[in-house]
Design a protein around this motif. Sequence first.
Motif, mmCIF file in Angstrom:
data_model
loop_
_atom_site.group_PDB
_atom_site.id
_atom_site.type_symbol
_atom_site.label_atom_id
_atom_site.label_comp_id
_atom_site.label_asym_id
_atom_site.label_seq_id
_atom_site.Cartn_x
_atom_site.Cartn_y
_atom_site.Cartn_z
ATOM 1 N N UNK A 108 -56.188 -50.480 13.739
ATOM 2 C CA UNK A 108 -56.642 -49.348 12.931
ATOM 3 C C UNK A 108 -55.532 -48.346 12.687
ATOM 4 N N UNK A 109 -54.753 -48.045 13.742
ATOM 5 C CA UNK A 109 -53.612 -47.156 13.569
ATOM 6 C C UNK A 109 -52.563 -47.753 12.648
ATOM 7 N N UNK A 110 -52.388 -49.061 12.730
ATOM 8 C CA UNK A 110 -51.426 -49.733 11.857
ATOM 9 C C UNK A 110 -51.818 -49.594 10.395
ATOM 10 N N UNK A 111 -53.101 -49.799 10.111
ATOM 11 C CA UNK A 111 -53.579 -49.671 8.725
ATOM 12 C C UNK A 111 -53.400 -48.244 8.225
ATOM 13 N N UNK A 112 -53.681 -47.259 9.079
ATOM 14 C CA UNK A 112 -53.542 -45.860 8.667
ATOM 15 C C UNK A 112 -52.094 -45.527 8.321
ATOM 16 N N UNK A 113 -51.152 -45.956 9.152
ATOM 17 C CA UNK A 113 -49.738 -45.661 8.897
ATOM 18 C C UNK A 113 -49.238 -46.441 7.679
ATOM 19 N N UNK A 114 -49.698 -47.674 7.507
ATOM 20 C CA UNK A 114 -49.311 -48.434 6.314
ATOM 21 C C UNK A 114 -49.793 -47.739 5.046
ATOM 22 N N UNK A 115 -50.994 -47.183 5.083
ATOM 23 C CA UNK A 115 -51.503 -46.443 3.921
ATOM 24 C C UNK A 115 -50.634 -45.222 3.639
ATOM 25 N N UNK A 116 -50.228 -44.522 4.695
ATOM 26 C CA UNK A 116 -49.351 -43.370 4.505
ATOM 27 C C UNK A 116 -47.996 -43.789 3.945
ATOM 28 N N UNK A 117 -47.415 -44.846 4.503
ATOM 29 C CA UNK A 117 -46.062 -45.234 4.118
ATOM 30 C C UNK A 117 -45.994 -45.839 2.727
ATOM 31 N N UNK A 118 -46.972 -46.662 2.362
ATOM 32 C CA UNK A 118 -46.913 -47.387 1.097
ATOM 33 C C UNK A 118 -47.460 -46.594 -0.091
ATOM 34 N N UNK A 119 -48.399 -45.692 0.139
ATOM 35 C CA UNK A 119 -49.076 -45.030 -0.975
ATOM 36 C C UNK A 119 -48.960 -43.507 -0.911
ATOM 37 N N UNK A 120 -49.367 -42.909 0.212
ATOM 38 C CA UNK A 120 -49.458 -41.450 0.278
ATOM 39 C C UNK A 120 -48.082 -40.799 0.243
ATOM 40 N N UNK A 273 -43.345 -51.395 5.670
ATOM 41 C CA UNK A 273 -44.237 -52.267 6.440
ATOM 42 C C UNK A 273 -43.956 -52.179 7.927
ATOM 43 N N UNK A 274 -42.685 -52.045 8.273
ATOM 44 C CA UNK A 274 -42.314 -51.943 9.691
ATOM 45 C C UNK A 274 -42.892 -50.680 10.322
ATOM 46 N N UNK A 275 -43.103 -49.625 9.524
ATOM 47 C CA UNK A 275 -43.720 -48.417 10.062
ATOM 48 C C UNK A 275 -45.083 -48.738 10.666
ATOM 49 N N UNK A 276 -45.844 -49.619 10.027
ATOM 50 C CA UNK A 276 -47.129 -50.018 10.580
ATOM 51 C C UNK A 276 -46.987 -50.937 11.775
ATOM 52 N N UNK A 277 -46.039 -51.876 11.707
ATOM 53 C CA UNK A 277 -45.809 -52.784 12.837
ATOM 54 C C UNK A 277 -45.395 -51.993 14.072
ATOM 55 N N UNK A 278 -44.664 -50.902 13.863
ATOM 56 C CA UNK A 278 -44.231 -50.051 14.975
ATOM 57 C C UNK A 278 -45.430 -49.473 15.726
ATOM 58 N N UNK A 279 -46.487 -49.121 15.000
ATOM 59 C CA UNK A 279 -47.696 -48.601 15.642
ATOM 60 C C UNK A 279 -48.313 -49.661 16.540
ATOM 61 N N UNK A 280 -48.486 -50.853 16.011
ATOM 62 C CA UNK A 280 -49.099 -51.925 16.793
ATOM 63 C C UNK A 280 -48.261 -52.248 18.016
ATOM 64 N N UNK A 281 -46.934 -52.285 17.857
ATOM 65 C CA UNK A 281 -46.053 -52.642 18.970
ATOM 66 C C UNK A 281 -46.134 -51.607 20.088
ATOM 67 N N UNK A 282 -46.066 -50.317 19.735
ATOM 68 C CA UNK A 282 -46.075 -49.279 20.765
ATOM 69 C C UNK A 282 -47.426 -49.198 21.455
ATOM 70 N N UNK A 283 -48.515 -49.308 20.692
ATOM 71 C CA UNK A 283 -49.844 -49.273 21.314
ATOM 72 C C UNK A 283 -50.063 -50.486 22.226
ATOM 73 N N UNK A 284 -49.604 -51.651 21.796
ATOM 74 C CA UNK A 284 -49.739 -52.840 22.638
ATOM 75 C C UNK A 284 -48.931 -52.691 23.924
ATOM 76 N N UNK A 285 -47.744 -52.101 23.817
ATOM 77 C CA UNK A 285 -46.904 -51.900 24.998
ATOM 78 C C UNK A 285 -47.552 -50.925 25.979
ATOM 79 N N UNK A 286 -48.050 -49.795 25.469
ATOM 80 C CA UNK A 286 -48.695 -48.820 26.345
ATOM 81 C C UNK A 286 -49.983 -49.396 26.928
#
Length: 362
Positions: A108-120, A273-286
């Motif tokens: 969910x966080x990944x989708x939110x950041x992807x929306x910000x990075x690609x469109x907003x 796109x990596x901005x969204x992948x970064x969210x998933x990676x950090x949340x998975x790590x934590x």
Amino acid sequence: MARLSRYLLRLFSVEAMALFAVAAFLLFLIQCLRLFDLVSTRGQSVLTLLGQAALGMPSLGIVFLYVCLAIGLGRTLRGLQDRSELQIIHVSALVPALVRSVVVYALGGTVAVLFLAHIVDPASVRTTDDWSESIAADLVSRSMIPHRFTEIVGGVSMIIGSRDSQGQITDFFADDRRNPQSRRTYFAKSALITRDDQGFILRLSDGALQQFSDTKRLSEVSFARYDLALDELTGEAEATDPLARTSSIDIVGKALSGAGLDRAETRTLVRRTVEGVRVFALCLFIGALAMFPTGNRRRVNAPIELVALGAAFLERGVTSYAPIPAPFDAAAGPALLIALALAILAIRFRLFVPLRIGRQPA
């Protein structure tokens, strides 16, 4: 298990959004303080100040939102452990629901950041540029007082002969002395404020451009028509990236139309796109670090906030200095965090130990 997953998702989201709201409000105030002098010296209202500050928030949100999501996840899991709820989840064999809630939260966080990075964010950059151009045009227009020297900004003076109701200007003169190594003087018989594809310009006719170097040498270029960008008169003209104004939908649409993508466009899509992948990676790590309880009461755990920030710095450092060819160098940091998270999960779940099947002896 579905009810438990919804409960955990709600806890994760509330904690993260509370932290994000505080951080966003503080950054918004900092944005207002940074823009206050610039907006006030140009004679703009408080609404312009607030609008310009708000338009800068999407790019800042991309930078710190993923850290807020990771910290919110970690703090919630630590809170569950302090209340012994995490231990109950493990003892009750509800770990799949816990893992599913962490993964759904990260997605969910990944989708939110992807929306910000690609469109907003591209839309906010485009709106900010257009608004800044309008402010520059308004500033120059208000400074054009016939037969009176006026200072547009520090170091730029201007005078005109007359100005009619159609906006036609006669006997234009401007002196730009902001750069000591290259002082410029513009003069023209007529001028007109207009707009082209690049923004607002001052169209000069039948004039000349004089430039004084630091060695006191004078060079002059005469012209029949010269388009002077108003940004050059109202402030430091910054080189703008046209791709920063373009949404990823438009870039992908260009590719689908058969025009193809150049290197810069491909790199822009990968970076966003990596901005969204970064969210998933950090949340998975934590999540891999904090979703397992510890029974050692004397063990001193590092604050999860510092762990999340340290992981974010590690990811940024690896991304910046990894010897990987572009455009995939931007994915080096998230790939490292995902690999570390999977390794931690493998150790915690003991995937490398053979499963013992059968009833234990009484």
